[in-house]
Design a protein around this motif. Structure first.
Motif, PDB file in Angstrom:
ATOM      1  N   PRO A 156     -71.471  22.406 -49.094  1.00 13.10           N
ATOM      2  CA  PRO A 156     -72.901  22.096 -49.000  1.00 13.10           C
ATOM      3  C   PRO A 156     -73.472  22.594 -47.673  1.00 13.10           C
ATOM      4  O   PRO A 156     -72.735  22.826 -46.716  1.00 13.10           O
ATOM      5  N   PHE A 157     -74.775  22.736 -47.668  1.00 11.92           N
ATOM      6  CA  PHE A 157     -75.451  23.282 -46.496  1.00 11.92           C
ATOM      7  C   PHE A 157     -76.752  22.521 -46.296  1.00 11.92           C
ATOM      8  O   PHE A 157     -77.463  22.232 -47.248  1.00 11.92           O
ATOM      9  N   SER A 158     -77.053  22.178 -45.068  1.00 10.31           N
ATOM     10  CA  SER A 158     -78.313  21.490 -44.790  1.00 10.31           C
ATOM     11  C   SER A 158     -78.904  22.007 -43.490  1.00 10.31           C
ATOM     12  O   SER A 158     -78.204  22.563 -42.644  1.00 10.31           O
ATOM     13  N   VAL A 159     -80.218  21.836 -43.373  1.00 13.77           N
ATOM     14  CA  VAL A 159     -80.945  22.256 -42.187  1.00 13.77           C
ATOM     15  C   VAL A 159     -81.735  21.053 -41.686  1.00 13.77           C
ATOM     16  O   VAL A 159     -82.365  20.353 -42.478  1.00 13.77           O
ATOM     17  N   ALA A 160     -81.674  20.794 -40.400  1.00 17.46           N
ATOM     18  CA  ALA A 160     -82.466  19.720 -39.804  1.00 17.46           C
ATOM     19  C   ALA A 160     -83.631  20.338 -39.046  1.00 17.46           C
ATOM     20  O   ALA A 160     -83.482  21.380 -38.410  1.00 17.46           O
ATOM     21  N   PHE A 161     -84.755  19.689 -39.093  1.00 17.24           N
ATOM     22  CA  PHE A 161     -85.960  20.186 -38.439  1.00 17.24           C
ATOM     23  C   PHE A 161     -86.411  19.131 -37.438  1.00 17.24           C
ATOM     24  O   PHE A 161     -86.509  17.960 -37.762  1.00 17.24           O
ATOM     25  N   VAL A 162     -86.643  19.550 -36.217  1.00 17.27           N
ATOM     26  CA  VAL A 162     -87.096  18.624 -35.185  1.00 17.27           C
ATOM     27  C   VAL A 162     -88.532  18.987 -34.819  1.00 17.27           C
ATOM     28  O   VAL A 162     -88.841  20.143 -34.560  1.00 17.27           O
ATOM     29  N   ASP A 163     -89.390  17.977 -34.795  1.00 18.59           N
ATOM     30  CA  ASP A 163     -90.787  18.181 -34.415  1.00 18.59           C
ATOM     31  C   ASP A 163     -91.076  17.277 -33.228  1.00 18.59           C
ATOM     32  O   ASP A 163     -90.775  16.081 -33.262  1.00 18.59           O
ATOM     33  N   LEU A 164     -91.617  17.845 -32.178  1.00 20.17           N
ATOM     34  CA  LEU A 164     -92.007  17.035 -31.021  1.00 20.17           C
ATOM     35  C   LEU A 164     -93.465  16.607 -31.217  1.00 20.17           C
ATOM     36  O   LEU A 164     -94.382  17.410 -31.051  1.00 20.17           O
ATOM     37  N   ASP A 165     -93.644  15.343 -31.599  1.00 22.19           N
ATOM     38  CA  ASP A 165     -94.992  14.837 -31.847  1.00 22.19           C
ATOM     39  C   ASP A 165     -95.846  14.938 -30.593  1.00 22.19           C
ATOM     40  O   ASP A 165     -95.381  14.671 -29.484  1.00 22.19           O
ATOM     41  N   ASP A 166     -97.050  15.348 -30.783  1.00 20.82           N
ATOM     42  CA  ASP A 166     -98.047  15.421 -29.719  1.00 20.82           C
ATOM     43  C   ASP A 166     -97.629  16.324 -28.558  1.00 20.82           C
ATOM     44  O   ASP A 166     -98.062  16.117 -27.415  1.00 20.82           O
TER      45      ASP A 166
END
Length: 196
Positions: A156-166
């Protein structure tokens, strides 16, 4: 097409053990020397001596290229001595050998420099200067490699996405320099927390 052949040949050579590269280049010099001897002095084979020098210099570096250059000049001198009628002066073969050695050494010094600069440019093209993490180009290249690996091994393969709010607020209120510092801090935490 020439670039593709260059990449294929030099890529294959670079993956070989050091001892095999040495053997391959010395055998090539011997082969060129034999052909040089058989064709006598009418044809110059200087260009063909450069092939094993390049094959040694690219993956092994300047020292190896210099040693192979000396072997190539010795091979050329031997074939020249055996096939050419004696020169009027002993300076002629010395001059010719010195000129060829100069050409061979220039190539053996330039190729490792070119290789390291290409590698540096490739790294720069895939790295964000502020954080040291991979940029968009590097991300998509690694994503493609990981997708192929996941398919090959059926994992299996997954991607994580990080968003810096504001995050825009940090840039607007404190300036881009502080925004870069925040990005560097987050990149450091992420780099320490995950595998490479």
């Amino acid at each position: 097409m020439a670039r593709s052949v260059f990449r294929t040949v030099f890529g294959w050579v670079a993956r070989q053990p050091r001892w095999l590269i040495w053997v391959l280049t010395i055998v090539l010099i011997a082969a060129v020397s034999v052909v040089d001897y058989l064709t006598a002095a009418e044809y110059s084979f200087t260009l063909f001596y450069l092939i094993p020098i390049a094959l040694a210099s690219w993956p092994l570096g300047r020292r190896a290229g210099s040693l192979i250059s000396l072997v190539a000049v010795a091979g050329w001198l031997l074939s020249d001595e055996l096939s050419t009628p004696h020169y009027d002066s002993w300076l002629v073969p010395v001059w010719n050998a010195s000129a060829r050695l100069g050409i061979f050494l220039i190539v053996s010094f330039l190729l490792p420099t070119l290789r390291s600069e290409l590698e540096r440019q490739q790294t720069l093209a895939q790295t964000d200067p502020a954080t040291g993490l991979v940029n968009r180009r590097g991300f998509f290249q690694r994503l493609e490699e990981e997708l192929l690996r996941a398919r090959r091994y059926g994992q299996p393969f997954s991607v994580a996405f990080v968003d810096l709010d504001d995050f825009k607020r940090v840039n607007d209120r404190l300036g881009h320099l502080e925004g870069d510092r925040l990005l560097q801090l987050v990149a450091g935490v992420l780099s320490e927390s995950f595998r490479s």
